[in-house]
Design a protein around this motif. Structure first.
Motif, PDB file in Angstrom:
ATOM      1  N   LEU A  32       1.004  -1.267  -0.300  1.00 25.55           N
ATOM      2  CA  LEU A  32      -0.074  -0.022  -0.150  1.00 25.55           C
ATOM      3  C   LEU A  32       0.728   1.157   0.248  1.00 25.55           C
ATOM      4  O   LEU A  32       0.544   1.887  -0.447  1.00 25.55           O
ATOM      5  N   ILE A  33       2.147   1.121   1.028  1.00 23.46           N
ATOM      6  CA  ILE A  33       3.019   2.075   1.103  1.00 23.46           C
ATOM      7  C   ILE A  33       3.225   2.170  -0.721  1.00 23.46           C
ATOM      8  O   ILE A  33       3.662   3.867  -1.248  1.00 23.46           O
ATOM      9  N   SER A  34       3.906   1.552  -1.179  1.00 28.99           N
ATOM     10  CA  SER A  34       4.331   1.564  -2.602  1.00 28.99           C
ATOM     11  C   SER A  34       3.252   2.125  -3.194  1.00 28.99           C
ATOM     12  O   SER A  34       3.743   2.964  -4.367  1.00 28.99           O
ATOM     13  N   VAL A  35       2.130   1.770  -3.417  1.00 28.16           N
ATOM     14  CA  VAL A  35       1.303   2.710  -4.314  1.00 28.16           C
ATOM     15  C   VAL A  35       0.960   4.238  -4.106  1.00 28.16           C
ATOM     16  O   VAL A  35       1.008   5.055  -4.896  1.00 28.16           O
ATOM     17  N   LEU A  36       0.664   3.720  -2.891  1.00 24.88           N
ATOM     18  CA  LEU A  36       0.847   5.688  -2.244  1.00 24.88           C
ATOM     19  C   LEU A  36       1.806   6.693  -2.448  1.00 24.88           C
ATOM     20  O   LEU A  36       2.338   8.249  -2.592  1.00 24.88           O
ATOM     21  N   SER A  37       3.259   5.864  -2.810  1.00 24.37           N
ATOM     22  CA  SER A  37       4.007   7.116  -2.976  1.00 24.37           C
ATOM     23  C   SER A  37       4.521   6.726  -4.265  1.00 24.37           C
ATOM     24  O   SER A  37       4.950   8.284  -4.899  1.00 24.37           O
ATOM     25  N   HIS A  74      -8.427   3.579   9.303  1.00 26.71           N
ATOM     26  CA  HIS A  74      -7.836   3.691  10.196  1.00 26.71           C
ATOM     27  C   HIS A  74      -6.003   3.218   9.507  1.00 26.71           C
ATOM     28  O   HIS A  74      -5.630   3.670  10.147  1.00 26.71           O
ATOM     29  N   ARG A  75      -6.223   2.027   8.473  1.00 21.10           N
ATOM     30  CA  ARG A  75      -5.336   1.441   8.505  1.00 21.10           C
ATOM     31  C   ARG A  75      -4.416   2.478   7.534  1.00 21.10           C
ATOM     32  O   ARG A  75      -3.190   2.536   7.836  1.00 21.10           O
ATOM     33  N   TRP A  76      -5.659   3.265   7.085  1.00 17.04           N
ATOM     34  CA  TRP A  76      -4.493   4.009   5.906  1.00 17.04           C
ATOM     35  C   TRP A  76      -4.068   5.666   6.620  1.00 17.04           C
ATOM     36  O   TRP A  76      -3.550   5.545   6.117  1.00 17.04           O
ATOM     37  N   LYS A  77      -4.914   5.436   7.546  1.00 10.88           N
ATOM     38  CA  LYS A  77      -4.866   6.933   8.540  1.00 10.88           C
ATOM     39  C   LYS A  77      -2.987   6.228   9.157  1.00 10.88           C
ATOM     40  O   LYS A  77      -2.115   7.493   8.717  1.00 10.88           O
ATOM     41  N   CYS A  78      -2.756   5.337   9.688  1.00 13.95           N
ATOM     42  CA  CYS A  78      -1.125   4.931  10.513  1.00 13.95           C
ATOM     43  C   CYS A  78      -0.200   4.646   9.131  1.00 13.95           C
ATOM     44  O   CYS A  78       1.050   4.751   9.599  1.00 13.95           O
ATOM     45  N   LEU A  79      -0.713   4.470   8.041  1.00 12.57           N
ATOM     46  CA  LEU A  79      -0.148   4.082   6.726  1.00 12.57           C
ATOM     47  C   LEU A  79       1.118   5.515   6.493  1.00 12.57           C
ATOM     48  O   LEU A  79       1.794   5.456   6.251  1.00 12.57           O
ATOM     49  N   CYS A  80       0.145   6.451   6.594  1.00 13.96           N
ATOM     50  CA  CYS A  80       0.172   8.620   5.724  1.00 13.96           C
ATOM     51  C   CYS A  80       1.841   8.741   6.277  1.00 13.96           C
ATOM     52  O   CYS A  80       2.293   9.052   5.248  1.00 13.96           O
TER      53      CYS A  80
END
Lengths: 443, 148
Positions: A32-37, A52-58
């Motif tokens: 997911l972090i790879s996609v967001l990057s 919540h999960r996505w919030k923790c990734l940011c």
């Protein structure tokens, strides 16, 4: 910064079936972090509202923080936006992002917007943040669009932070400071305490007076000092220096040792003397010259530039002058591959007289680019010469935009409509003459 | 070999069983369905082919690859992208993984949160009012979003 181009999705169609299985949550965090990057920091930040999960990734991305306000600065310049208002928004953007950033290290920290000493407390905080995250490339570009801005009010780089704590800048590889007050002493301090520092670029610092670049283990590869009004002298002993640039008034320039020097950018001819022993090894050279007399630009005699592959000349010229004086320079580089000349034309006319010039075939020149083509006698003469003498020319680019407009978002073409049209027609006529087999591009 | 997980399997096989013929070995891939696997194999073959054709010219390789990727995306349903990422991840196929991640990023770029939720099939697990608070806090990041 490497900006990956994203593939274009034609069909971003929503599924009509409401019960779409949530497969994306099966991906591990790294995916997911790879996609967001691949998204801009702003877009990636938005996803923190998904769950919540996505919030923790940011907080774990990105490693490269680039706060670029170039577009906004041009809107302000054109009177479409207010500096005060945009500055406040920009400050909030940076501060919010930094506050929630949980990455342990960052590679790049860049801010491009007009700031002055009034925002000192904020910018000092950003520098502290970047250093604490072991930043490798730090760039602060506070270019002021108003040329009469009071230079004494520019942001002062926090000297105090660095003279005491020597451990905090070990990671730095590149430092770029524009329109920021930084002293020679501090730069020398960075050079001695940042063992990995390879790139140093300082633009418009009125506190920079002297600079002594020395050190046998100096990794410095790139050093450019541009328009520092009070700059007086520089001594260079840099075993790894590959690119040196100086634009400004005459100074004491001593290059004691730069055995790997390949690329030089200089603002005028006087620096040639100090660099004469390095000219033969240069692969690329960028010069700025004036041409206000009838005879035009004149170069001193110099040796053959045997390794020169790229030559760029920026000419400030008045209309009746001549650019044919550039020819000996081109001739002096027998292996020249690419020649770019930028023309900044002023309208003082001299009576026109025919000029004769001997033509020598140039076998190596492959590419020519003219920026600021005006379609007047002054540039047509040089272009015709180049087209007729460069027998192996592969490409010629005629760029009708003025040199200082190139690279700016939404350029305001400073030429009047009539002149611009005349230039385009002259370029088309030249193309039709078919003086060369090369690809002829008009921009 | 691009499919690193498969390569690993072959390496292990060779270590254990030197005399066995590799041509008839069946490799179990329990986590990959046939459809995404077929796409990945085609992608891999194409990639190797383009690379071989343009051995010296890196720019040409990149250009051709980009063109092929655009074509491929026209045929793939957005929802399949998740499957493809999972498959590429399992097979340890780095280039395909990067490409499909970029494709997903492109699909949700500049879209509203509601769109992204529907796209992924995600349910919000925030309490009432929690989401509102977050949206307010990060108001600047919601500027310039596409209309649904």
């Amino acid at each position: 910064m490497d900006k990956t181009v994203l593939p274009i999705m034609d069909k971003t169609v929503l599924p009509s079936d409401k019960s779409i299985e949530d497969r994306i949550s099966q991906l591990p965090d790294e995916m997911l972090i790879s996609v967001l990057s691949f998204l801009t920091p702003k877009e990636a930040f938005r996803t923190s509202v998904l769950s919540h999960r996505w919030k923790c990734l940011c907080p774990f991305l990105p490693r490269s923080l680039d706060f670029d306000g170039l577009y906004t600065m041009w809107e302000i310049e054109r009177g479409k936006k207010s500096l005060q208002f945009e500055r406040k928004k920009f400050l909030q953007w940076v501060n919010d992002t930094l506050k929630s950033c949980r990455v342990s290290t960052i590679d790049e920290f860049r801010v491009c917007f007009q700031f002055d000493d009034g925002s000192k407390s904020h910018v000092d905080g950003w520098i502290d943040f970047a250093i604490s995250k072991g930043v490798k490339r730090l760039e602060l570009d506070f270019t002021a669009t108003d040329p009469f801005k009071d230079a004494s009010n520019f942001y002062r780089f926090p000297n105090e932070r660095f003279t005491s704590d020597k451990t905090c800048i070990k990671s730095l590889t590149s430092l770029t400071l524009k329109y920021i007050r930084v002293t020679g002493e501090l730069l020398e301090h960075f050079l001695s305490n940042c063992p990995l520092l390879e790139r140093l670029h300082v633009d418009n610092s009125e506190d920079l007076v002297n600079l002594n670049i020395c050190g046998s283990s100096l990794k410095l590869k790139y050093l450019h000092i541009i328009h520092c009004l009070k700059f007086k002298s520089i001594e260079i002993n840099a075993p790894n220096l590959e690119s040196f640039g100086y634009v400004g008034k005459k100074i004491k320039l001593h290059v004691h040792s730069a055995p790997h020097l390949l690329d030089v950018r200089i603002g005028s001819m006087y620096a040639f003397g100090s660099l004469s022993s390095y000219l033969y090894q240069l692969e690329s050279l960028s010069l700025a010259v004036h041409s206000y007399t009838y005879e035009g630009v004149k170069f001193p005699e110099f040796q053959t530039l045997t390794k020169l592959k790229h030559l760029k000349v920026t000419v400030d010229a008045s209309e009746g002058s001549s650019l044919l004086g550039l020819i000996p320079l081109i001739e002096a580089a027998p292996f020249l591959h690419k020649f770019v000349f930028e023309l900044i034309l002023w309208e003082i006319n001299f009576p026109k007289k025919a000029r004769k010039v001997k033509k020598y075939p140039n076998e190596h020149l492959k590419e020519v680019e003219i920026v600021g083509f005006a379609g007047r006698a002054i540039d047509i003469q040089l272009v015709v010469y180049l087209l007729e003498s460069a027998i192996n020319l592969e490409k010629i680019i005629v760029n009708l935009c003025a040199p200082y407009v190139v690279g700016i978002p939404c350029p305001r073409n400073i030429r009047t409509t009539a002149e611009y049209k005349g230039a385009r027609e002259a370029a088309m006529r030249l193309k039709e003459k078919q003086l060369t087999r090369a690809e002829f591009v008009i921009m | 070999m691009k499919f690193c997980a498969v390569k690993q399997y072959f390496d292990d096989e060779n270590n254990n069983n030197i005399t066995s013929g590799a041509s008839t070995t069946m490799i179990p891939l329990p986590n990959v369905e046939s459809h995404p696997l077929a796409i990945l194999i085609t992608y891999c073959k194409k990639h190797l082919k383009i690379k071989a054709n343009n051995a010296d010219n890196k720019k040409e390789t990149e250009k051709e690859m980009e063109q092929y990727e655009q074509e491929l995306l026209k045929k793939v349903m957005p929802q399949e992208l998740t499957e493809l990422i999972l498959a590429a991840n399992y097979l340890n196929f780095k280039e395909a993984l990067d490409f499909f991640c970029r494709a997903v990023a492109s699909a949700i770029q500049n879209k509203s949160i509601e769109f992204v939720r529907k796209f992924f099939g995600l349910e919000s697990d925030f309490e009432l009012g929690e989401e509102e608070k977050l949206r307010e806090e990060f108001a600047w990041s919601f500027e310039g979003v596409d209309e649904d």
